[in-house]
Enzyme design. Structure first.
Site, PDB file in Angstrom:
ATOM      1  N   ASP A   1      53.008  52.120  30.609  1.00  0.00           N
ATOM      2  CA  ASP A   1      51.729  51.421  30.711  1.00  0.00           C
ATOM      3  C   ASP A   1      50.670  52.139  29.881  1.00  0.00           C
ATOM      4  O   ASP A   1      50.833  53.308  29.480  1.00  0.00           O
ATOM      5  CB  ASP A   1      51.283  51.325  32.164  1.00  0.00           C
ATOM      6  CG  ASP A   1      52.211  50.457  33.004  1.00  0.00           C
ATOM      7  OD1 ASP A   1      52.816  49.531  32.416  1.00  0.00           O
ATOM      8  OD2 ASP A   1      52.340  50.714  34.218  1.00  0.00           O
TER       9      ASP A   1
ATOM     10  N   HIS B   1      55.658  49.272  25.484  1.00  0.00           N
ATOM     11  CA  HIS B   1      54.819  48.793  26.586  1.00  0.00           C
ATOM     12  C   HIS B   1      55.644  48.151  27.703  1.00  0.00           C
ATOM     13  O   HIS B   1      55.121  47.929  28.806  1.00  0.00           O
ATOM     14  CB  HIS B   1      53.798  47.783  26.051  1.00  0.00           C
ATOM     15  CG  HIS B   1      52.516  47.778  26.821  1.00  0.00           C
ATOM     16  ND1 HIS B   1      52.394  48.347  28.078  1.00  0.00           N
ATOM     17  CD2 HIS B   1      51.277  47.283  26.537  1.00  0.00           C
ATOM     18  CE1 HIS B   1      51.157  48.204  28.514  1.00  0.00           C
ATOM     19  NE2 HIS B   1      50.451  47.543  27.603  1.00  0.00           N
TER      20      HIS B   1
END
Length: 459
Positions: free
Chosen positions: A434, A430
């Protein structure tokens, strides 16, 4: 005459060689040292060398030399790879006394990544093993000694080797005669033993020592199983490496997993319709993995960020696609790599996967075949996994998890029908990817697998 003597004394090495031609050193000593009544030297050259000053240039002549006859050859640990400095001697494939051929494996070295064979450099018979199982070895370490001249007729198996500790027949006869003499010489001792029955009775009647009753454990104390029911074995090096890498992945990446489900009806129908023709033409079976690999390639081409990686404060975008396929082996998890998979067709993918999986299971896969990789696919469905959250394979940024196919009721065109469904999971870093890109990527895989015609039309 004096000058000749001076030259000889100044050159003691030449003097030593001159002694060899004289039958008696006594006469030679009188020539060099006239006036000495008693002979200075004996008829041995060692005495003459002892008469000289005890310095290194004279003592060098007494050094012994040994040379081999070229009959023995040494099997050593080969080069194991750029990033591997040592390994563990896992097992011996042969025993001392066994006959081996040239380049025949005699032992296996277990490293952090692969298992490497130690082969015999010459044909012959294994004379002895120098290292032991469990030893940490490095490239160039001697493992075994091979006798090149030994034949199969003269080789002795370990069970047939005569023990050096066994006494010879003559020694056995001598020991037997000696024991008979000792028995004859000690009749008084035997009689004395027979005359003391009271002592034996006292010993027999000695009260028994009762062991203390173990204290009862309270209800709150856990009763653990005894240690005799446990086994402790050293962890294999491959398992250590896998554990370290997975834990480093958890400590480094900000991992998040997104899920989706795939209707496998069309892909399974495609395989069922063309499996026979595919096998006849390409010589390999058409599986489901090739469909998911092509779907992953399509997703990586549409979303290059999933194929990228963080390096320090930079992002490295890869313009090539190397897909790693996770393969479970008896020794641990390995990830062979399909190079430039975007240039492969279904047949090339199936052949390469089968070859790499077979070599990984046999332990013959090389380090180069597992190095690199930009994206990983793990198929836990072959073991019956319904759902999981895979861990990223460093230094990649994402991994796709496949699972088992289960017939479940789904709604299609307003009707509830049974369909073969599979849950898929994408674990991603992450920090770089995204949620939007991760969901789009997994959705792309779902679309391609559910309708393989998209690959043909590039949709």
């Amino acid at each position: 005459m004096a000058s000749s003597i001076t030259r000889i004394v100044r050159r003691p090495v030449a003097t030593l060689f001159m002694l060899k031609s004289y039958g008696h050193a006594r006469n030679f000593s009188r020539c060099i040292y006239p006036g000495i009544a008693a002979p200075v030297f004996s008829n041995s050259r060692r005495t003459f060398s002892g008469f000289l000053p005890k310095i290194s240039q004279y003592q060098l002549w007494s050094r012994s030399f040994s040379s081999g006859n070229g009959d023995l050859a040494e099997a050593v640990v080969p080069f194991m790879g750029e990033s591997i400095t040592d390994g563990t001697l896992a097992t011996f494939l042969k025993k001392p006394g066994d006959k081996v051929a040239v380049d025949e494996p005699i032992a296996q070295i277990e490293t952090d990544k692969v298992t490497i064979d130690v082969v015999s450099p010459e044909a012959g018979v294994i004379e002895k093993f120098v290292a032991k199982e469990g030893d940490i070895v490095t490239p160039g370490t001697k493992i075994a000694v091979i006798s090149k001249s030994a034949s199969s007729d003269t080789s002795v198996t370990p069970s047939e080797k005569p023990s050096q500790d066994d006494p010879k027949p003559a020694a056995l006869e001598a020991d037997k005669a000696k024991s008979n003499v000792e028995i004859k010489e000690k009749p008084a001792v035997v009689a004395e033993i027979k005359e003391k029955p009271a002592v034996e009775a006292e010993i027999k009647e000695k009260p028994k020592v009762t062991s203390p009753t173990p204290a009862k454990l309270s209800a709150s104390e856990p009763q653990l199983p005894p240690k005799e029911r446990e086994r402790r074995v050293p962890m294999p090096r491959i398992r250590k490496r896998v554990a370290t890498r997975l834990k480093d992945s958890q400590n480094t990446y900000a991992m998040l997993t997104t899920f989706n489900e795939v209707d496998m009806t069309n892909l399974m129908k495609l395989r069922s319709d063309y499996k026979d023709a595919f096998l006849d033409k390409h010589g390999t079976k058409l599986g489901l993995m090739s469909g998911f690999v092509k779907a992953a390639v399509s997703g990586l081409q549409h979303l290059p960020i999933v194929n990228a990686v963080i390096d320090g404060e930079d992002i490295i975008y890869r313009d090539y696609i190397d897909v790693s396929i996770a393969v479970g082996t008896p020794k641990g998890l390995v990830v062979p790599v399909l190079r430039d998979v975007d240039k492969m067709n279904f047949a090339d993918i199936e052949k390469t996967i089968n070859t790499l999986a077979k070599r990984a299971s046999e332990g013959t896969i090389s380090i180069d075949e597992m190095a690199g990789g930009t994206f990983t696919i793990s198929n836990g469905g072959v073991y019956g996994s319904l759902l999981s959250t895979p861990i990223i394979n460093p230094p990649q940024s994402a991994i796709l998890g496949m699972h088992s196919i289960v017939s479940r009721p789904v709604v299609v065109n307003g009707q509830v029908v049974p369909r073969p469904m599979m849950y898929v999971a994408l674990t991603y870093d992450h920090r770089l990817i995204d949620g939007r890109e991760a969901v789009f990527f997994l959705r792309r895989i779902k679309d391609v697998v559910e309708d393989p015609r998209r690959l043909l039309l590039d949709l």
